[in-house]
Design a protein around this motif. Sequence first.
Motif, mmCIF file in Angstrom:
data_model
loop_
_atom_site.group_PDB
_atom_site.id
_atom_site.type_symbol
_atom_site.label_atom_id
_atom_site.label_comp_id
_atom_site.label_asym_id
_atom_site.label_seq_id
_atom_site.Cartn_x
_atom_site.Cartn_y
_atom_site.Cartn_z
ATOM 1 N N VAL A 85 -0.063 13.872 -5.234
ATOM 2 C CA VAL A 85 -1.211 14.657 -5.739
ATOM 3 C C VAL A 85 -1.500 15.809 -4.782
ATOM 4 N N LEU A 86 -1.448 15.500 -3.493
ATOM 5 C CA LEU A 86 -1.672 16.552 -2.487
ATOM 6 C C LEU A 86 -0.642 17.669 -2.636
ATOM 7 N N LEU B 121 2.937 2.482 -2.289
ATOM 8 C CA LEU B 121 2.916 3.244 -3.549
ATOM 9 C C LEU B 121 1.657 4.122 -3.687
ATOM 10 N N PRO B 122 0.453 3.552 -3.435
ATOM 11 C CA PRO B 122 -0.731 4.435 -3.498
ATOM 12 C C PRO B 122 -0.650 5.615 -2.539
ATOM 13 N N ILE B 123 -0.084 5.358 -1.353
ATOM 14 C CA ILE B 123 0.038 6.462 -0.373
ATOM 15 C C ILE B 123 0.966 7.540 -0.932
ATOM 16 N N HIS C 23 0.815 -1.232 0.000
ATOM 17 C CA HIS C 23 0.000 0.000 0.000
ATOM 18 C C HIS C 23 0.842 1.273 0.000
ATOM 19 N N LEU D 127 1.625 8.125 -4.025
ATOM 20 C CA LEU D 127 0.929 8.796 -5.140
ATOM 21 C C LEU D 127 -0.063 9.847 -4.626
ATOM 22 N N ALA D 128 -0.814 9.437 -3.595
ATOM 23 C CA ALA D 128 -1.790 10.375 -3.007
ATOM 24 C C ALA D 128 -1.083 11.604 -2.434
ATOM 25 N N LEU D 129 0.057 11.374 -1.782
ATOM 26 C CA LEU D 129 0.824 12.496 -1.214
ATOM 27 C C LEU D 129 1.342 13.418 -2.321
#
Lengths: 157, 269
Positions: free
Chosen positions: B20-21, B12-14, B10, B16-18
């Motif tokens: 984007v933020l 990599l998704p985190i 999990h 990626l989300a960071l």
Amino acid sequence: MSSRYTLLAKLMAIALILNLLPIFAMAWSPMWLLLGFVYWLVYAQHPHPTYIALLLGLFFDIMLESLMGQNALALIVASIFILQFKQSFIFSNNTTALVYVFGASLVYLTIVYIIQIIHIGAWYFDGWFLLSPITTAILWPIIRIFIDTFPSKNASE
Amino acid sequence: MNPQQRIQPHILPIILALCVLWLSPSVASIRGHLSFVITPIYYLIEMPSHFYLWVQEQGQNKEKLLAQVRKITHENKAIKAQLQTLNATLIELKQLKKILHTRYQIKRSNSILAGVSSIAHSRFKKEFLINKGSADGVKIGQAVIGVSGVVGKIIDTTFNHATLLNITDPSHYISIKNQRNNIRTIAQGVATTKHQLQINFLPAGIDIKVGDLFVTSGLDDSFPKGHPVAIVSDVTHQNSSFLLVYLNPVENIEQLEFMLVINNQGEPE
């Protein structure tokens, strides 16, 4: 499109509409996105659920005009929290599941709260925000019964 | 599976989300490009309320609509009537502004603003009844001026009204002087239905031309000095020795509505 994606699409469409309804534009409003996603996460087996959480979160960020990545990160972290107790969640009764959902809601809310504080650059606290995880958890058994009546309830199969 | 191994897929998704933020302000414009997705959803959400309003509109019966039409028609008439009143007020206001301009030339304490109540106009009688009387301080003998010039003088008063004798009345005399060359004389109203004044028995060789302006001379103690009275309209020879001069009053008496009653001591400032 496999049935698990169909279920997810239906759940998210309902969650989005409920989120946008003016009646739910309150501090105590349940987290419809989280409720729908938790259901899908637990009952639909997916190899990479957090990637789905990322995409859904970004979609909701666009639709709800919130900070880009805010719902995505919160949903990913809340999903990881639920995934830690997935087996227990499936076999537990409604009360125990309700506690898990409450925990996931708190995690979700905390992430959103931290992002907002960093973004705004000032500390603020509104006690009404805590009502949201409570209403989300209370709604869980009702949502579960309601969704179980869907024809695609065996999406994982 | 230890917790570290559980979290690993999990990360990599985190991240990626960071990311984007982190890039949030730059990617915010995506919303604008995705409006074609958002618009139908908003439409779908608003549909129940639109449907409710549509049902409500359909439910309104004919009587209710007719009542609404009647009410609107009535309101429309009332507004039109109000507008007419406002137009009249506007005209009145313009006249008052004009008279106010005149009032600046006279000591304020010496003047009383009055309006015409009625007119008595015949060949031998040219009088006004004004809406101010002895209660307002109007006295017999006071001069009355209008926007452009002298109107007449007060000849009678009651508690609330006063009678004004016009300068064009045949029984009225006024001491005047030519503004151009200061020739003093006395003008009298003419016994016709026209508003005119005449000067009799002026020596034949005197310098008076058509268009000369005569103003009050201030000699008769009734009118303040220097106010316009009349303009020469005709100069004729009465006989070989005397001239007969006709004058038109400067003040347009036909259209007179407001005037100032001034004290005999109301000298220009």
